[in-house]
Scaffold this active site. Structure first.
Site, PDB file in Angstrom:
ATOM      1  N   HIS A 101       0.896  -1.208  -0.028  1.00 36.08           N
ATOM      2  CA  HIS A 101      -0.081  -0.248  -0.136  1.00 36.08           C
ATOM      3  C   HIS A 101       0.929   1.106   0.014  1.00 36.08           C
ATOM      4  O   HIS A 101       0.336   2.307  -0.140  1.00 36.08           O
ATOM      5  CB  HIS A 101      -1.052  -0.024   1.141  1.00 36.08           C
ATOM      6  CG  HIS A 101      -0.365   0.360   2.444  1.00 36.08           C
ATOM      7  ND1 HIS A 101      -0.186  -0.369   3.596  1.00 36.08           N
ATOM      8  CD2 HIS A 101      -0.113   1.455   3.157  1.00 36.08           C
ATOM      9  CE1 HIS A 101       0.663  -0.151   4.431  1.00 36.08           C
ATOM     10  NE2 HIS A 101       0.518   1.195   4.383  1.00 36.08           N
TER      11      HIS A 101
ATOM     12  N   ASP B  36       0.678  -7.636   1.699  1.00 34.21           N
ATOM     13  CA  ASP B  36       0.939  -6.089   1.706  1.00 34.21           C
ATOM     14  C   ASP B  36       2.425  -5.863   1.729  1.00 34.21           C
ATOM     15  O   ASP B  36       2.885  -5.046   2.515  1.00 34.21           O
ATOM     16  CB  ASP B  36       0.188  -5.415   2.930  1.00 34.21           C
ATOM     17  CG  ASP B  36       0.269  -3.993   2.955  1.00 34.21           C
ATOM     18  OD1 ASP B  36       0.266  -3.587   1.831  1.00 34.21           O
ATOM     19  OD2 ASP B  36       0.394  -3.352   4.028  1.00 34.21           O
TER      20      ASP B  36
ATOM     21  N   SER C 290       4.477   2.773   8.014  1.00 30.13           N
ATOM     22  CA  SER C 290       4.360   1.414   7.252  1.00 30.13           C
ATOM     23  C   SER C 290       5.547   1.218   6.361  1.00 30.13           C
ATOM     24  O   SER C 290       6.344   1.809   5.530  1.00 30.13           O
ATOM     25  CB  SER C 290       3.169   1.843   6.111  1.00 30.13           C
ATOM     26  OG  SER C 290       1.775   2.159   6.942  1.00 30.13           O
TER      27      SER C 290
END
Length: 405
Positions: free
Chosen positions: A136, A166, A250
């Site tokens: 993402h 992910d 992230s």
């Protein structure tokens, strides 16, 4: 309990008859005090210029270093600043980089930053360095740049990504990279074990931020809805930590006290009543995924060639009237599509067939079907499918081929 001066007037009245005596005593006290200060000053000066380090013995035992810090003018205090935490940070922080997602929204528009995240350099080989980050973080990017520890930026190549885990892999010129992180074994971590999260919260303004916490839980599963249709498409297996993980973290590193990466930070549960639930992809899951992406630019998974829908998504009226199911069948997956020449078509499956078991294991929804297919089967394996067609229970066997996502 009263105020400090509640008896002030009462004390003054008592003192009126002894004013002279108190004056003499006060004068003598002042003189004695002045003499004590004069004689004590040299010794006090020597004492304050010495290092104050009550933990020196313990510090020596653990081979820790001391740094002097000025606190009060004329006084130097020794503060121990080297620990397992700082050593772990020193070992891995330079391998955690910023990942900048650059996108173009139209032919006539210049490219602009769509977002920033973090990444971890995990390998240098044949003149290239490899960085793992989140899918993402780089999703929709036209180009990607890495921001290094010294603030410089270098262009990166996207080798591939995987929506289910992910994860994504980037590649850069190895000359730009000095430090490579070491992966640890996430299967060996235990709840309560101290960990550090390293990344770039809120963009590059806070690059290289370090937060500390513990492993709050292992083998957690988090439902994911990729197409936002209200139905769970996958369940991510993650580590839970209370180390602060914020937007921009992230793709960064979750690090054990030895300075080894045990997880790639992915998400947090952000609700008003929730605090301290960060989630990280374990390295045991990361390793095979990034290996596939390096080799193929994608993750190789077994493929059936069907479009799925949960039986629970449609009215129970159609269970019997349209699909002709027995009344005791209340869960399963029916086929909305069968891809021509796919393993499913070759095995004889048709639209509106209702799958209820794979390899003899009960299947109640599309998530269970995907987990069995992706976690239990390999490309080239045979798989037994139990299904209903027009009220009749049947079994077929299909041979799985590879497919990219």
């Amino acid at each position: 309990m009263g105020y400090y001066d509640q008896d002030y007037q009462h004390i003054r009245k008592k003192q009126k008859g002894n004013r002279g005596g108190y004056f003499i005593a006060g004068f003598v006290g002042v003189a004695l005090g002045a003499l004590l200060v004069i004689f004590a000053l040299p010794a006090f000066d020597r004492m304050t210029t010495q290092d104050f380090n009550p933990g020196a013995a313990e510090s020596a035992k653990s081979n820790q270093q001391d740094t002097t810090v000025d606190t009060v003018p004329g006084q130097t205090v020794n503060v121990n600043v080297v620990s397992q935490v700082t050593q772990a940070v020193d070992r891995v922080s330079a391998a955690v980089v910023g990942v900048i997602n650059i996108q173009t929204s139209g032919f006539w528009e210049d490219a602009g930053e769509a977002g920033t995240g973090s990444g971890v350099v995990y390998k240098k080989e044949d003149g290239r360095a490899y960085v793992v980050t989140n899918h993402h973080v780089i999703e929709g990017a036209s180009t990607v740049e890495l921001s290094l520890e010294d603030g410089s930026r270098v262009p990166a190549e996207i080798l591939g990504s995987d929506i289910f885990t992910d994860l994504a892999v980037l590649s850069v010129d190895a000359d730009a990279i000095d430090v490579v992180a070491e992966f640890g074994d996430s299967d060996r971590v235990r709840p309560g074990e101290p960990v550090l999260a390293i990344g770039n919260p809120l963009g590059l303004q806070f690059s290289g931020s370090v937060t500390q916490g513990i492993i709050s839980g292992t083998e957690r599963t988090i439902p994911l809805d990729f197409d936002q249709d209200g139905h769970v498409d996958w369940q991510a297996e993650v580590l839970q930590t209370d180390a602060a993980i914020n937007p921009g973290n992230s793709g960064g590193a979750l690090v054990n006290i030895q300075g080894q990466v045990i997880g790639i930070n992915s998400m947090k549960i952000a609700q008003e009543a929730v605090e301290g639930i960060g989630l990280s992809i374990p390295t045991t899951i990361v390793r095979p995924i990034i290996s596939d992406i390096e080799r193929y630019g994608e993750v190789k998974r077994p493929y059936m060639g069907v479009g799925l829908r949960n039986l629970s998504d449609i009215s129970s009226y159609h269970w019997q009237q349209t699909l002709k199911l027995p009344t005791d069948i209340i869960a399963g997956v029916f086929l909305e599509e069968v891809v021509p020449l796919s393993p499913a078509e070759v095995a004889g499956l048709q639209v509106y067939d209702v799958i209820v078991a794979l390899d003899g294991i009960k299947i109640e929804n599309a998530l269970e079907l995907r987990k069995h297919l992706y976690n239990q089967k390999n490309i080239g394996d045979s798989m037994e499918v139990t299904f209903y067609r027009q009220g009749e229970k049947r079994t077929t066997t299909l041979r799985l081929v590879e497919e990219s996502y």
